[in-house]
Design an enzyme around this catalytic site. Structure first.
Site, PDB file in Angstrom:
ATOM      1  N   TYR A  66       0.840  -1.203   0.000  1.00 34.92           N
ATOM      2  CA  TYR A  66       0.000   0.000   0.000  1.00 34.92           C
ATOM      3  C   TYR A  66       0.876   1.254   0.000  1.00 34.92           C
ATOM      4  CZ  TYR A  66      -2.866   3.782   1.817  1.00 34.92           C
ATOM      5  OH  TYR A  66      -3.464   5.001   1.989  1.00 34.92           O
TER       6      TYR A  66
HETATM    7  N1  UFG Z   1      -5.997  -1.228  16.361  1.00 36.17           N
HETATM    8  C1  UFG Z   1      -6.326  -2.059  17.426  1.00 36.17           C
HETATM    9  N2  UFG Z   1      -7.482  -2.779  17.325  1.00 36.17           N
HETATM   10  C2  UFG Z   1      -8.316  -2.706  16.256  1.00 36.17           C
HETATM   11  C3  UFG Z   1      -7.969  -1.852  15.183  1.00 36.17           C
HETATM   12  C4  UFG Z   1      -6.793  -1.123  15.268  1.00 36.17           C
HETATM   13  O1  UFG Z   1      -5.611  -2.157  18.407  1.00 36.17           O
HETATM   14  O2  UFG Z   1      -9.347  -3.409  16.241  1.00 36.17           O
HETATM   15  C5  UFG Z   1      -4.760  -0.441  16.456  1.00 36.17           C
HETATM   16  C6  UFG Z   1      -3.795  -0.751  15.339  1.00 36.17           C
HETATM   17  O3  UFG Z   1      -3.008  -1.854  15.668  1.00 36.17           O
HETATM   18  C7  UFG Z   1      -3.024   0.573  15.241  1.00 36.17           C
HETATM   19  C8  UFG Z   1      -4.049   1.636  15.650  1.00 36.17           C
HETATM   20  O4  UFG Z   1      -5.082   0.913  16.308  1.00 36.17           O
HETATM   21  O5  UFG Z   1      -1.997   0.564  16.191  1.00 36.17           O
HETATM   22  C9  UFG Z   1      -4.641   2.347  14.465  1.00 36.17           C
HETATM   23  O6  UFG Z   1      -5.049   1.377  13.517  1.00 36.17           O
HETATM   24  P1  UFG Z   1      -5.942   1.736  12.242  1.00 36.17           P
HETATM   25  O7  UFG Z   1      -6.211   0.467  11.533  1.00 36.17           O
HETATM   26  O8  UFG Z   1      -7.099   2.575  12.641  1.00 36.17           O
HETATM   27  O9  UFG Z   1      -5.002   2.680  11.379  1.00 36.17           O
HETATM   28  P2  UFG Z   1      -3.516   2.422  10.860  1.00 36.17           P
HETATM   29  O10 UFG Z   1      -2.644   3.313  11.682  1.00 36.17           O
HETATM   30  O11 UFG Z   1      -3.147   1.019  10.785  1.00 36.17           O
HETATM   31  O12 UFG Z   1      -3.674   2.848   9.347  1.00 36.17           O
HETATM   32  C10 UFG Z   1      -3.797   4.166   8.962  1.00 36.17           C
HETATM   33  C11 UFG Z   1      -4.604   4.254   7.662  1.00 36.17           C
HETATM   34  C12 UFG Z   1      -3.844   3.607   6.553  1.00 36.17           C
HETATM   35  C13 UFG Z   1      -2.468   4.186   6.472  1.00 36.17           C
HETATM   36  C14 UFG Z   1      -1.782   4.040   7.795  1.00 36.17           C
HETATM   37  C15 UFG Z   1      -0.426   4.637   7.804  1.00 36.17           C
HETATM   38  O13 UFG Z   1      -5.842   3.633   7.847  1.00 36.17           O
HETATM   39  O14 UFG Z   1      -4.524   3.816   5.345  1.00 36.17           O
HETATM   40  O15 UFG Z   1      -2.543   4.691   8.794  1.00 36.17           O
HETATM   41  O16 UFG Z   1       0.316   4.060   8.837  1.00 36.17           O
HETATM   42  F1  UFG Z   1      -1.727   3.552   5.559  1.00 36.17           F
END
Ligand code: UFG
Length: 342
Positions: free
Chosen positions: A150
């Site tokens: 991505y």
């Molecule tokens: N998390 C949990 N439980 C859940 C969902 C998420 O603990 O059920 C945690 C994840 O592990 C992470 C944090 O919450 O530490 C945020 O997770 P998200 O999935 O909400 O977002 P991300 O940081 O993984 O992803 C976002 C965007 C992506 C982008 C990324 C860049 O959604 O499109 O940031 O790092 F690529």
């Protein structure tokens, strides 16, 4: 301005369409409705006053893009259309390179053919990968070493835009672009007519609010042993309306020859536990919290150094209070527990 918004039926794109209409622009929304929602366009029609046109089309269809750009005399493209699940990109990399990188190439070729002068690209902090300590908070000068397809698919587009803009300069062709690297986008519009509706939903705030609504039995924290203050991952949550405000600000300032990059975040990180606590405060609901394994590919701490856009354009996020951000998301989710299908 005459603005084409690709992915305008999606979560962030629909907020862009709404804001551009409010600012008096003529908007052509292009979306293939693979993950976007026609209902979002219908919800925005009342404020359009005839200045919103919707085209169900794929940005990878170069000839179609060319004819739409020409027909609607587009001077600016805001390109949001993309797939955005990090995990899915690992199992389906070719789909991500097709949808995010190859389709963007077709779109840029179409822009080149008709002489579009401004291009605002929806990039991501995922292009930075796992920055070392010295680059936290993350400035735009942080080395870009994405750790998943991505992030790489988005970085390819940044490179295409840099190279194309450079070639335009050599040829004296007016073209400028900005790559806006988003951190974690959240919240919904003030009027509550559009909001976040992903299938499947994996993002933290929506998932926690679904637990508050009883749609999910529990929420699992992915990893509690990170080297962060409370052991859970830290992220920078920028409100979607602030994010779009930055787009409007950049678009108004973009000139031919520009090759700009800005990080869009609030400049402060919140942990997963802080998000859950805020969701409990805001909703007044309790729900079960489980502690699970780390999710592969999650960096411990990602938050922006937003100094560049503040210094250059005087822009900064207006919502930095976590409860205010979550309350805005809750306003959408409590009224749309099943998303647009509610
Ligand atoms: N998390 C949990 N439980 C859940 C969902 C998420 O603990 O059920 C945690 C994840 O592990 C992470 C944090 O919450 O530490 C945020 O997770 P998200 O999935 O909400 O977002 P991300 O940081 O993984 O992803 C976002 C965007 C992506 C982008 C990324 C860049 O959604 O499109 O940031 O790092 F690529």
């Amino acid at each position: 301005m005459n603005v084409m918004v690709t992915g305008g039926a999606g979560y962030i794109g629909s907020h862009a369409v709404q804001r551009l209409l409010r600012d008096g622009n003529t908007v052509l929304c292009v979306d293939n409705l693979y993950r976007g929602h026609a209902e979002a366009m219908a919800a925005l029609e009342p404020e359009a006053g005839g200045r919103l046109t919707f085209a169900e089309a794929d940005t990878g269809d170069r000839e179609k893009m060319k004819s739409l750009l020409k027909e609607h005399q587009i001077d600016t493209v805001m390109h949001f259309a993309a797939l955005a699940y990090v995990g899915e990109s690992v199992t389906e990399p070719l789909v991500y390179y097709r949808n995010n990188a190859a389709s963007a190439l077709s779109l840029i070729q179409a822009c080149d053919a008709v002489g579009v002068q401004r291009f605002v690209f929806s990039s991501t902090c995922a292009t930075y990968g796992e920055p070392s300590e010295e680059f936290i908070p993350i400035p735009e000068t942080c080395p870009q070493n994405p750790i998943n397809p991505y992030g790489r698919s988005k970085l390819h587009v940044e490179h295409m835009l840099f190279d194309y803009a450079h070639a335009c300069q050599l040829k004296g062709k007016p073209f400028g672009f900005a790559a806006l690297r988003y951190f974690n986008v959240s919240g919904s519009d003030r009027t509550g007519v559009i909001g976040e509706d992903h299938t499947p939903e994996t993002h933290l705030i929506p998932v926690v609010l679904q637990a508050a609504l009883g749609i999910r039995d529990s929420i699992t924290i992915f990893g509690t042993d990170y080297a962060t203050p409370d052991g859970t991952c830290v992220r920078d949550y920028i409100h979607v309306e602030d994010l779009i405000d930055a787009h409007a600000c950049v678009m108004g300032d973009l000139k031919p020859g520009d090759t700009r990059t800005y990080n869009l975040g609030i400049g402060k990180g919140y942990s997963v536990r802080e998000i859950i606590d805020s969701c409990k405060r805001v909703t007044g609901k309790d729900f079960e919290i489980k502690e699970g394994q780390r999710r592969p590919g999650d960096p411990p701490s990602l938050y922006a150094n937003p100094a560049k856009i503040l210094g250059g354009l005087g822009w900064k996020a207006s919502i930095t209070d976590l409860d205010e951000n979550i309350a805005s998301a809750w306003n959408w989710f409590k009224n749309h527990p099943e998303g647009y299908g509610s």
